[in-house]
Enzyme design. Structure first.
Site, mmCIF file in Angstrom:
data_model
loop_
_atom_site.group_PDB
_atom_site.id
_atom_site.type_symbol
_atom_site.label_atom_id
_atom_site.label_comp_id
_atom_site.label_asym_id
_atom_site.label_seq_id
_atom_site.Cartn_x
_atom_site.Cartn_y
_atom_site.Cartn_z
ATOM 1 N N ASP A 281 0.166 2.282 7.919
ATOM 2 C CA ASP A 281 -1.133 1.644 7.649
ATOM 3 C C ASP A 281 -1.437 0.505 8.621
ATOM 4 O OD1 ASP A 281 0.663 -0.235 6.646
ATOM 5 O OD2 ASP A 281 -0.745 -0.897 5.104
ATOM 6 N N SER B 107 -3.985 -5.512 5.441
ATOM 7 C CA SER B 107 -3.243 -4.275 5.187
ATOM 8 C C SER B 107 -4.027 -3.020 5.566
ATOM 9 C CB SER B 107 -2.791 -4.238 3.731
ATOM 10 O OG SER B 107 -1.908 -3.177 3.524
ATOM 11 N N HIS B 108 -4.290 -2.165 4.585
ATOM 12 C CA HIS B 108 -4.919 -0.872 4.843
ATOM 13 C C HIS B 108 -6.445 -0.941 4.710
ATOM 14 C CE1 HIS B 108 -3.743 -1.634 0.770
ATOM 15 N NE2 HIS B 108 -4.824 -0.992 0.389
ATOM 16 N N ASP C 206 3.237 -1.570 6.875
ATOM 17 C CA ASP C 206 4.216 -1.579 5.789
ATOM 18 C C ASP C 206 4.187 -0.308 4.934
ATOM 19 O OD1 ASP C 206 1.844 -2.261 4.589
ATOM 20 O OD2 ASP C 206 2.588 -4.078 3.592
ATOM 21 N N ARG C 207 3.103 0.461 4.990
ATOM 22 C CA ARG C 207 3.075 1.712 4.216
ATOM 23 C C ARG C 207 3.509 2.887 5.077
ATOM 24 N NH1 ARG C 207 -2.117 1.831 0.081
ATOM 25 N NH2 ARG C 207 -1.651 -0.161 -0.897
ATOM 26 N N ASP D 226 -1.126 -2.733 8.776
ATOM 27 C CA ASP D 226 -0.132 -3.744 9.141
ATOM 28 C C ASP D 226 1.293 -3.191 9.161
ATOM 29 O OD1 ASP D 226 -0.173 -3.419 6.377
ATOM 30 O OD2 ASP D 226 0.548 -5.449 6.009
ATOM 31 N N LYS E 268 7.725 -4.061 2.390
ATOM 32 C CA LYS E 268 7.913 -2.630 2.572
ATOM 33 C C LYS E 268 7.785 -2.344 4.064
ATOM 34 C CE LYS E 268 3.245 -2.035 0.785
ATOM 35 N NZ LYS E 268 2.803 -2.501 -0.525
HETATM 36 C C1 G1P Z 1 -1.919 -1.218 -4.866
HETATM 37 C C2 G1P Z 1 -0.733 -0.321 -5.154
HETATM 38 C C3 G1P Z 1 0.526 -1.151 -5.293
HETATM 39 C C4 G1P Z 1 0.725 -1.989 -4.029
HETATM 40 C C5 G1P Z 1 -0.523 -2.809 -3.747
HETATM 41 C C6 G1P Z 1 -0.422 -3.574 -2.436
HETATM 42 O O1 G1P Z 1 -2.116 -2.108 -5.935
HETATM 43 O O2 G1P Z 1 -0.942 0.439 -6.326
HETATM 44 O O3 G1P Z 1 1.612 -0.305 -5.500
HETATM 45 O O4 G1P Z 1 1.815 -2.863 -4.185
HETATM 46 O O5 G1P Z 1 -1.661 -1.951 -3.684
HETATM 47 O O6 G1P Z 1 -0.232 -2.710 -1.349
HETATM 48 P P1 G1P Z 1 -3.201 -1.853 -7.097
HETATM 49 O O7 G1P Z 1 -4.541 -1.668 -6.438
HETATM 50 O O8 G1P Z 1 -2.785 -0.600 -7.814
HETATM 51 O O9 G1P Z 1 -3.117 -3.070 -7.968
HETATM 52 ZN ZN ZN Z 2 -0.090 -2.704 4.427
#
Ligand code: G1P
Ligand code: ZN
Length: 542
Positions: free
Chosen positions: A276, A112-113, A280-281, A278, A375
């Site tokens: 981001d 992901s990010h 999705d954000r 991948d 997302k």
């Molecule tokens: C964080 C975000 C949450 C999201 C997740 C995955 O999780 O707060 O909304 O779904 O990343 O992208 P957290 O680190 O708060 O558990």
């Molecule tokens: Zn992502």
């Protein structure tokens, strides 16, 4: 020929719904990724001859991992692997491809990010046939298999050419190298009014889309520039790089600061957006106006009917609990339910499958709808373009009109990153133990109305999820939420979410931190954050 390789049980911990995320070096250990993939296949039934979708965000080790998965899928008896050209598929695109082609499931390679590169992070996850992340029953089964795995099966065929579209074979399995953008772009074209957006751009609307050197570059170029006629150069950092150019590919006010600064400057284009690693954000910024993800969800919900794919209206909204209540006001006006779920995208899947919700979102820059089961960053950007094009208003005007109609949920998230894990857990446990004593107490002039530990009963399958965040509600409708991050890699991250609802027309455009200052002070003193963690200030304010 298929080889059976003796191996020892896998030391990986239980994969979350975002899969397994670790340093690249961990994945490069002999048999590591193979053990995980075999554990996934061993936990599935009846996939022989079926289709597996495969792709990743292009980060370091993506190509190597893709070759391993292809050879193992062939050995396992899949009938076909559909893999994105160059090994590329954004997470929402993978979800779209799985759904469109009725695939058995998919494997997505992404962290992901999180930062990439040789010393960065890598990740792998399994998505089910509905297109979404594997539910806990599946990840539990994968974990159980991984504890006893003794061998894995892999073809010794040569590597597949990932850069040429078309069909080849590995053992008896078809490998179909597909355009990573095509199916996704077609889906977007079916949901949004591309003609209206084309007219918007040809009328001089300017935009900057920052792909952050991650996976959305090719998608954004094809859709925004080539299909919708945005000016060449609208998409910046559009080449996916294995190390994302050394940056965190995370679209927020810290890591996409340049974009924010540009949009607040005199040279601002009409709209800015970023996605981001991948894809999705998303982050949406109008000229001179940052749109919080919570407001974005509410505004999308209120205006979704302007997009052809949603013209019949939405059946419901779903938001994660810490996301602001802005969407609730829209749901109320539309006469639909707003579901409040624990943090994490997986809780939306049942609601979307059952048709209870059409759009969903989280405060953490995640927005989406029932078109896929992830997302979707670019989807949110296109939705905003569609709304701007049809309403013929700027982003800032749309936000201001929304607040004037529904009131404004001033909202901020304060993160205390990398705090001592024990101290963070004690802080939450002690506050949890005090929750019952809080109602009726007056703190800095504000009366606590109620306080609880958020629990969720899934309306579809009845499953119960507890301990999802401590909530303190005040008599004036304000709210403070405390929870520990489930995704951090070092120490613990304490997240504090602070919100106040304002309807006074004269107070709709104030500074967020100032407007919330009294609540912020309470949020810090109530569990004594400084005394327990040594932190007088949060490390990140969103
Ligand atoms: C964080 C975000 C949450 C999201 C997740 C995955 O999780 O707060 O909304 O779904 O990343 O992208 P957290 O680190 O708060 O558990
Ligand atoms: Zn992502």
């Amino acid at each position: 020929m298929i080889r059976v390789v003796a191996t020892s049980p896998f030391d990986g911990q239980k994969p979350g719904t975002s899969g397994l995320r670790k340093k690249v070096q961990v994945f490069q250990q002999p048999h590591y990724i193979e053990n995980f993939v075999q554990s996934v296949f061993d936990s599935l039934d009846d996939y022989q001859g079926e289709t597996l979708v495969l792709g990743g965000d292009g980060r370091y080790y993506n190509r190597e991992a893709i070759q391993i998965v292809i050879k193992m899928a062939a050995a396992a008896g899949f009938g076909r692997v559909m893999v994105g050209k160059g090994g590329i598929l954004s997470t929402p695109a993978a979800s779209a491809v799985i759904r469109k082609h009725g695939a058995f499931g998919g494997i997505i390679l992404s962290a992901s990010h999180n930062p990439g590169g040789e010393h960065g992070d890598f990740g792998i996850k399994y998505n089910i046939g509905a297109g979404g992340p594997a539910p806990e029953s599946v990840t539990d089964a994968i974990f159980e298999k991984s504890k006893t795995i003794a061998e894995y099966r892999i073809s010794d065929a040569p590597d597949v050419d990932l850069d040429t579209l078309g069909i080849t074979r590995v053992e008896d399995m078809v490998v179909d190298v597909v355009d990573p953008v095509e199916d996704y772009a077609e889906l977007m074209g079916s949901l949004f009014d591309f003609d209206a957006i084309r007219d918007l751009f040809s009328g001089g609307f300017t935009m900057r889309f920052d792909a952050m050197s991650a996976v959305t570059g090719p998608y954004a170029r094809a859709i925004l520039e080539e299909t919708l006629g945005a000016a060449p150069g609208t998409v910046v950092h559009g080449e996916p790089l294995p190390d994302f150019g050394g940056h965190h590919p995370d679209p927020n006010l810290v890591h996409a600061r340049d974009l924010y600064d540009l949009l607040m400057s005199d040279d601002a284009p009409d709209m800015g957006a970023a996605s981001d690693g991948d894809g999705d954000r998303n982050m949406i910024i109008g000229r001179g106006r940052f749109v919080t993800p919570s407001d974005s969800l509410a505004i999308i919900a209120a205006n979704a009917h302007l997009a052809p794919g949603y013209k019949a209206g939405i059946t419901g909204i779903a938001r994660s609990m810490p996301t602001s209540g802005a969407a609730d006001r829209v749901a109320e006006k539309l006469g639909v339910t707003c579901y409040e779920t624990p943090t994490g995208w997986k809780f939306f899947g049942n609601l979307l499958d059952a048709g209870l919700a059409t759009v969903c979102g989280e405060e953490s820059f995640g927005t989406g709808s029932n078109h896929v089961r992830e997302k979707d960053g670019l989807w949110a950007v296109l939705m905003w373009l569609n709304i701007v094009a049809v309403r013929e208003r700027s982003v800032a005007e749309i936000v201001a009109e929304h607040w004037a109609t529904y009131g404004r949920n001033y909202y901020t998230r304060h993160d205390y990153e990398e705090v001592d894990a024990g101290a963070a857990e004690d802080l939450v446990a002690d506050l949890r133990a005090r929750l019952e004593t809080l109602p009726g107490t007056v703190i800095n002039g504000l009366t606590v109305e109620r306080a609880d530990d958020f629990a969720y009963t899934d309306p579809v399958d009845g499953s119960v999820t507890t301990k999802q965040g401590l909530r303190v509600f005040f008599a004036d409708g304000s709210r403070i939420v405390y929870r520990l991050s489930g995704t951090g890699t070092a120490g613990a991250t304490l997240r504090v979410y602070i919100e106040r609802f304002v309807t006074d027309p004269a107070r709709l455009d104030l500074d967020t931190q100032d407007t919330l200052a009294d609540l912020i002070a309470i949020a810090r003193s109530l569990p004594d954050i400084e005394g327990r963690t040594g932190r007088a200030e949060p490390s990140v304010i969103t």
